[in-house]
Design a protein around this motif. Structure first.
Motif, PDB file in Angstrom:
ATOM      1  N   GLN A  32      -5.596-129.126 -42.449  1.00  0.00           N
ATOM      2  CA  GLN A  32      -4.479-127.816 -42.327  1.00  0.00           C
ATOM      3  C   GLN A  32      -2.832-128.325 -42.196  1.00  0.00           C
ATOM      4  O   GLN A  32      -2.821-129.651 -41.810  1.00  0.00           O
ATOM      5  N   VAL A  33      -2.085-127.336 -42.325  1.00  0.00           N
ATOM      6  CA  VAL A  33      -0.489-127.614 -42.224  1.00  0.00           C
ATOM      7  C   VAL A  33       0.009-126.515 -41.530  1.00  0.00           C
ATOM      8  O   VAL A  33      -0.555-125.277 -41.938  1.00  0.00           O
ATOM      9  N   SER A  34       1.000-126.690 -40.761  1.00  0.00           N
ATOM     10  CA  SER A  34       1.726-125.306 -40.568  1.00  0.00           C
ATOM     11  C   SER A  34       3.094-125.405 -40.843  1.00  0.00           C
ATOM     12  O   SER A  34       3.813-126.441 -40.841  1.00  0.00           O
ATOM     13  N   ILE A  35       3.729-124.234 -41.404  1.00  0.00           N
ATOM     14  CA  ILE A  35       5.202-124.249 -42.026  1.00  0.00           C
ATOM     15  C   ILE A  35       5.716-123.170 -41.172  1.00  0.00           C
ATOM     16  O   ILE A  35       5.350-122.064 -40.882  1.00  0.00           O
ATOM     17  N   PHE A  36       7.062-123.476 -40.558  1.00  0.00           N
ATOM     18  CA  PHE A  36       7.791-122.615 -39.832  1.00  0.00           C
ATOM     19  C   PHE A  36       9.018-122.444 -40.528  1.00  0.00           C
ATOM     20  O   PHE A  36       9.933-123.336 -40.641  1.00  0.00           O
ATOM     21  N   SER A  37       9.427-121.244 -41.183  1.00  0.00           N
ATOM     22  CA  SER A  37      10.520-120.833 -41.882  1.00  0.00           C
ATOM     23  C   SER A  37      10.494-119.512 -42.087  1.00  0.00           C
ATOM     24  O   SER A  37       9.656-118.677 -42.068  1.00  0.00           O
ATOM     25  N   SER A  38      11.858-118.779 -42.341  1.00  0.00           N
ATOM     26  CA  SER A  38      12.202-117.462 -42.908  1.00  0.00           C
ATOM     27  C   SER A  38      12.492-117.333 -43.998  1.00  0.00           C
ATOM     28  O   SER A  38      12.672-116.121 -44.772  1.00  0.00           O
ATOM     29  N   SER A  39      12.385-118.361 -44.968  1.00  0.00           N
ATOM     30  CA  SER A  39      12.795-118.440 -46.177  1.00  0.00           C
ATOM     31  C   SER A  39      11.544-118.140 -47.364  1.00  0.00           C
ATOM     32  O   SER A  39      10.951-119.273 -47.291  1.00  0.00           O
ATOM     33  N   PRO A  40      11.547-117.301 -48.023  1.00  0.00           N
ATOM     34  CA  PRO A  40      10.453-117.156 -49.006  1.00  0.00           C
ATOM     35  C   PRO A  40      10.648-118.344 -50.199  1.00  0.00           C
ATOM     36  O   PRO A  40       9.473-118.891 -50.605  1.00  0.00           O
ATOM     37  N   ASP A  41      11.933-118.740 -50.333  1.00  0.00           N
ATOM     38  CA  ASP A  41      12.007-119.794 -51.308  1.00  0.00           C
ATOM     39  C   ASP A  41      11.529-121.151 -50.931  1.00  0.00           C
ATOM     40  O   ASP A  41      10.731-121.682 -51.527  1.00  0.00           O
ATOM     41  N   GLN A  42      11.685-121.298 -49.583  1.00  0.00           N
ATOM     42  CA  GLN A  42      11.196-122.696 -48.854  1.00  0.00           C
ATOM     43  C   GLN A  42       9.904-122.730 -48.712  1.00  0.00           C
ATOM     44  O   GLN A  42       9.174-123.649 -48.963  1.00  0.00           O
ATOM     45  N   LEU A  51      -2.271-129.563 -33.944  1.00  0.00           N
ATOM     46  CA  LEU A  51      -0.982-130.064 -34.448  1.00  0.00           C
ATOM     47  C   LEU A  51      -0.841-131.330 -33.775  1.00  0.00           C
ATOM     48  O   LEU A  51      -0.612-131.609 -32.494  1.00  0.00           O
ATOM     49  N   LYS A  52      -0.866-132.516 -34.650  1.00  0.00           N
ATOM     50  CA  LYS A  52      -0.660-133.912 -33.901  1.00  0.00           C
ATOM     51  C   LYS A  52       0.507-134.600 -34.587  1.00  0.00           C
ATOM     52  O   LYS A  52       0.658-135.803 -34.280  1.00  0.00           O
ATOM     53  N   MET A  53       1.295-133.914 -35.345  1.00  0.00           N
ATOM     54  CA  MET A  53       2.533-134.554 -35.751  1.00  0.00           C
ATOM     55  C   MET A  53       3.437-133.214 -35.784  1.00  0.00           C
ATOM     56  O   MET A  53       3.101-132.253 -36.689  1.00  0.00           O
ATOM     57  N   LEU A  54       4.621-133.301 -35.276  1.00  0.00           N
ATOM     58  CA  LEU A  54       5.789-132.087 -35.568  1.00  0.00           C
ATOM     59  C   LEU A  54       6.966-132.913 -36.438  1.00  0.00           C
ATOM     60  O   LEU A  54       7.533-133.787 -35.838  1.00  0.00           O
ATOM     61  N   MET A  55       7.061-132.088 -37.331  1.00  0.00           N
ATOM     62  CA  MET A  55       7.913-132.789 -38.206  1.00  0.00           C
ATOM     63  C   MET A  55       9.084-131.710 -38.366  1.00  0.00           C
ATOM     64  O   MET A  55       9.034-130.600 -38.989  1.00  0.00           O
ATOM     65  N   VAL A  56      10.414-131.956 -37.632  1.00  0.00           N
ATOM     66  CA  VAL A  56      11.607-131.172 -37.380  1.00  0.00           C
ATOM     67  C   VAL A  56      12.680-131.392 -38.276  1.00  0.00           C
ATOM     68  O   VAL A  56      12.934-132.746 -38.159  1.00  0.00           O
ATOM     69  N   HIS A  57      13.129-130.380 -38.874  1.00  0.00           N
ATOM     70  CA  HIS A  57      14.245-130.917 -39.519  1.00  0.00           C
ATOM     71  C   HIS A  57      15.616-131.461 -38.833  1.00  0.00           C
ATOM     72  O   HIS A  57      15.795-130.830 -37.617  1.00  0.00           O
ATOM     73  N   GLN A  58      16.301-132.296 -39.210  1.00  0.00           N
ATOM     74  CA  GLN A  58      17.263-133.176 -38.271  1.00  0.00           C
ATOM     75  C   GLN A  58      18.156-132.159 -37.860  1.00  0.00           C
ATOM     76  O   GLN A  58      18.711-132.458 -36.689  1.00  0.00           O
ATOM     77  N   SER A  59      18.728-130.954 -38.393  1.00  0.00           N
ATOM     78  CA  SER A  59      19.898-130.366 -38.012  1.00  0.00           C
ATOM     79  C   SER A  59      19.207-129.444 -36.663  1.00  0.00           C
ATOM     80  O   SER A  59      20.115-128.923 -35.949  1.00  0.00           O
ATOM     81  N   ILE A  60      18.149-129.237 -36.363  1.00  0.00           N
ATOM     82  CA  ILE A  60      17.530-128.568 -35.376  1.00  0.00           C
ATOM     83  C   ILE A  60      16.729-129.233 -34.394  1.00  0.00           C
ATOM     84  O   ILE A  60      16.173-128.646 -33.448  1.00  0.00           O
ATOM     85  N   ALA A  73      -8.462-135.481 -38.406  1.00  0.00           N
ATOM     86  CA  ALA A  73      -7.512-134.470 -38.782  1.00  0.00           C
ATOM     87  C   ALA A  73      -6.395-134.943 -38.126  1.00  0.00           C
ATOM     88  O   ALA A  73      -6.017-135.571 -36.971  1.00  0.00           O
ATOM     89  N   LYS A  74      -5.006-134.917 -38.836  1.00  0.00           N
ATOM     90  CA  LYS A  74      -3.760-135.204 -38.286  1.00  0.00           C
ATOM     91  C   LYS A  74      -2.793-134.321 -38.797  1.00  0.00           C
ATOM     92  O   LYS A  74      -1.716-134.116 -39.600  1.00  0.00           O
ATOM     93  N   ASN A  75      -2.986-132.883 -38.320  1.00  0.00           N
ATOM     94  CA  ASN A  75      -2.386-131.674 -38.910  1.00  0.00           C
ATOM     95  C   ASN A  75      -0.916-131.665 -38.510  1.00  0.00           C
ATOM     96  O   ASN A  75      -0.574-131.935 -37.260  1.00  0.00           O
ATOM     97  N   ALA A  76      -0.158-131.525 -39.190  1.00  0.00           N
ATOM     98  CA  ALA A  76       1.556-131.501 -39.192  1.00  0.00           C
ATOM     99  C   ALA A  76       1.911-130.035 -39.273  1.00  0.00           C
ATOM    100  O   ALA A  76       1.623-129.321 -39.700  1.00  0.00           O
ATOM    101  N   ALA A  77       2.772-130.057 -38.238  1.00  0.00           N
ATOM    102  CA  ALA A  77       3.869-128.840 -38.388  1.00  0.00           C
ATOM    103  C   ALA A  77       5.141-129.201 -39.005  1.00  0.00           C
ATOM    104  O   ALA A  77       5.590-130.243 -38.746  1.00  0.00           O
ATOM    105  N   ILE A  78       5.445-128.386 -40.042  1.00  0.00           N
ATOM    106  CA  ILE A  78       6.948-128.622 -40.769  1.00  0.00           C
ATOM    107  C   ILE A  78       7.789-127.365 -40.350  1.00  0.00           C
ATOM    108  O   ILE A  78       7.581-126.383 -40.703  1.00  0.00           O
ATOM    109  N   VAL A  79       8.800-127.788 -39.508  1.00  0.00           N
ATOM    110  CA  VAL A  79       9.729-126.949 -39.019  1.00  0.00           C
ATOM    111  C   VAL A  79      10.928-127.014 -39.580  1.00  0.00           C
ATOM    112  O   VAL A  79      11.672-127.837 -39.700  1.00  0.00           O
ATOM    113  N   LEU A  80      11.553-125.920 -40.502  1.00  0.00           N
ATOM    114  CA  LEU A  80      12.700-125.859 -41.473  1.00  0.00           C
ATOM    115  C   LEU A  80      13.883-125.464 -40.586  1.00  0.00           C
ATOM    116  O   LEU A  80      13.656-124.563 -39.622  1.00  0.00           O
ATOM    117  N   PRO A  81      14.995-125.767 -41.206  1.00  0.00           N
ATOM    118  CA  PRO A  81      16.430-125.222 -40.342  1.00  0.00           C
ATOM    119  C   PRO A  81      16.453-123.859 -40.202  1.00  0.00           C
ATOM    120  O   PRO A  81      16.857-123.402 -39.122  1.00  0.00           O
TER     121      PRO A  81
END
Length: 542
Positions: free
Chosen positions: A446-456, A324-333, A290-298
């Protein structure tokens, strides 16, 4: 700042070790379980060394010797397989034809004996693989809870099948029946829990088992051998010790193994599945890479994302398939995220597994420190940097976690599963870039998403559930709770595990059917009331 010297000082001298944290007396195992007997062994043995080292006066480190266990070969593997085959006896054996209630009673006997050896097993988990005392206790207790939950799930499953169905003039009764002989191999990172997550459901469904303990974590099963021997009929569970490359091919190319269960590498699984003479007859239940990623949104809560990503990437030194073996973080944060992440990482306690509050402990797998260093050097040579103070420092079996940024395509860390204390971080501007990373991966657990936006979140979830088998929202990837399905797509898994799913994975639906006539109804009634069959029955298990 963490340095080689500070890591070296974390290892105890012989004089510094207190009586309550001394390693267990050496266990020189000279028995193995085959056909209901603990057979004596006088051949080659494998020495077991702890990841914990003693620091000598000259500064040199020496791994503590914990004991040894047998190194069997093809003859021992063949004997274990023959015992399992005989115990199954083409489905006629005592175990596969036993009532579900009686199999449950055997499992309860085993569990009671296992609980009585808790301290021995917990101590060996800690010393053999370097897992903290607290986490070793959690692994044992969670495993016992898993066994008990499996028993309750089987009661419910069997009770739901304890009635006849009448459809279009046909009377039928459908139950789940065993598959045959199971070859069970577990991993070193959760040697008890992950192994028993397949071994227990395989056994309780009526299969017979050939069990090969992991190389790291083999001794911890020694205190349980007598429980296995006394709780189950002879030949139901048999142990094989030895080099996997020698004994496993011999077992599989015999064509007498019906189920392969492996927690390990997809490359190994691909090789093993080709060995049986009739590959289509081999059912495989696999937990793989597994190479589970976390996607961290602005708009993510950075404090929450940092907390979960830190736990997700470095619990038990990152040695978890669900890590979590890769953290994908939005450029702005990405900069504030890295600052907070490295601040929190610096608070993690590094030390020996018996110390209270310890998070980073010695690594059990020989060569893992060198491999971690190679991954770092590759990333740095291709433009990444270690962003936390002391990241990547190592001494003996200790490796201080390294946060690496920016990780990108072409670096080993971008695609390769590190299975250790390195945290790769990549940035993205377009959400499609993060999504494409998961889509193009060879893994799909698996994957993890970090956001407070229902749309995103909604926009990401819909495609991601078609790429991975669990999407975690604002929390780390993990296996539990055990009632939830645990599986993966692509190269990450085959078959589904959980308390109930595992019972189904290690069994198949079988049925009896007859025409709805008076004579047939009387016949079935006699079979049921006079207990002529263990399959055809309407008993209710409480």
């Amino acid at each position: 700042m963490i340095s080689v010297e500070t890591l070296q000082q974390l290892f105890p001298t012989e004089g510094e070790m207190l009586a309550e944290v001394r390693p267990p007396a050496p266990i020189n195992q000279r028995v193995y379980l085959i056909d209901g007997e603990l057979k004596s062994w006088s051949g080659e043995v494998e020495t077991v060394r702890s990841p914990v080292c003693i620091r000598h006066a000259d500064g040199k480190l020496e791994q503590i010797e914990l004991g040894s266990y047998p190194v069997g070969g093809e003859p021992e593997a063949e004997s274990a397989l023959a015992a399992a085959v005989a115990a199954y006896d083409e489905g006629r054996g005592v175990w596969p034809t036993m009532t579900v209630g009686d199999r449950i009673a055997c499992m309860q006997s085993f569990t009671n004996q296992m609980v009585a050896r808790r301290e021995d097993v917990v101590n060996l988990i800690m010393w053999e693989i370097g897992k903290s005392r607290a986490d070793s206790e959690k692994e044992f207790d969670r495993t016992v809870d898993y066994i008990r939950a499996t028993i309750e799930a089987l009661k419910e499953l069997d009770n739901n099948n304890s009635r006849f169905q009448i459809v279009e003039g046909t009377i039928g009764q459908i139950r789940r029946t065993p598959l045959g002989v199971v070859l069970c191999m577990g991993p070193y990172n959760y040697p008890l829990n992950e192994t028993f997550a397949t071994l227990i459901p395989a056994l309780i469904m009526g299969n017979t088992v050939v069990f090969k303990p992991p190389r790291y974590g083999a001794l911890l099963f020694y205190p349980l051998l007598e429980a296995f021997r006394s709780a189950f009929p002879k030949g139901v569970i048999n142990t094989v010790y030895g080099r996997g490359a020698v004994v496993v091919p011999r077992l599989l190319d015999s064509g007498r193994v019906n189920v392969l269960t492996l927690i390990g590498s997809s490359k190994v699984a691909d090789h093993l599945k080709k060995l049986p003479p009739k590959a289509h007859r081999l059912r495989a239940i696999l937990g793989l890479d597994a190479k589970n990623a976390a996607i961290v949104l602005p708009d993510a809560d950075i404090d929450l994302a940092v907390k979960e990503c830190l736990l997700g990437s470095l619990s038990f030194n990152g040695q978890r398939c669900t890590a979590l073996k890769m953290l994908m973080v939005h450029q702005s944060i990405v900069e504030p995220f890295l600052n907070r992440f490295t601040e929190e990482l610096a608070k993690l306690k590094v030390g020996m597994p018996w110390e209270k509050g310890v998070s980073i402990t010695p690594l059990p797998e020989l060569g893992k420190v060198d491999y971690m260093t190679q991954l770092l050097e590759d990333a740095k040579a291709k433009g990444a940097r270690v962003v936390n103070a002391g990241g990547g420092a190592s001494c003996g079996t200790l490796f201080y976690p390294a946060v690496v940024y920016p990780v990108q395509e072409g670096m080993k860390l971008y695609r390769e599963e590190q299975f250790g204390p390195i945290v790769p971080v990549a940035s993205f501007e377009d959400l499609e870039t993060a999504l494409e990373y998961v889509i193009s991966s060879e893994h799909g657990q698996q994957v993890s998403i970090f956001s407070s936006s229902p749309d995103q979140i909604g926009r990401l979830v819909d495609p991601l559930v078609n790429q991975v088998c669990r999407v975690n929202i604002n929390c780390q990837c993990q296996r539990g709770p055990d009632v939830f399905p645990f599986t993966g797509r692509k190269d990450s898994a085959e078959g589904t595990l959980s308390v109930t799913d595992a019972l189904r994975s290690f069994s198949i639906r079988s049925m009896i059917a007859t025409k709805q006539t008076e004579s047939n109804k009387q016949l079935l009634d006699t079979i049921v009331t006079e207990h002529k069959s263990n399959f055809i029955n309407t008993r209710f298990i409480f």
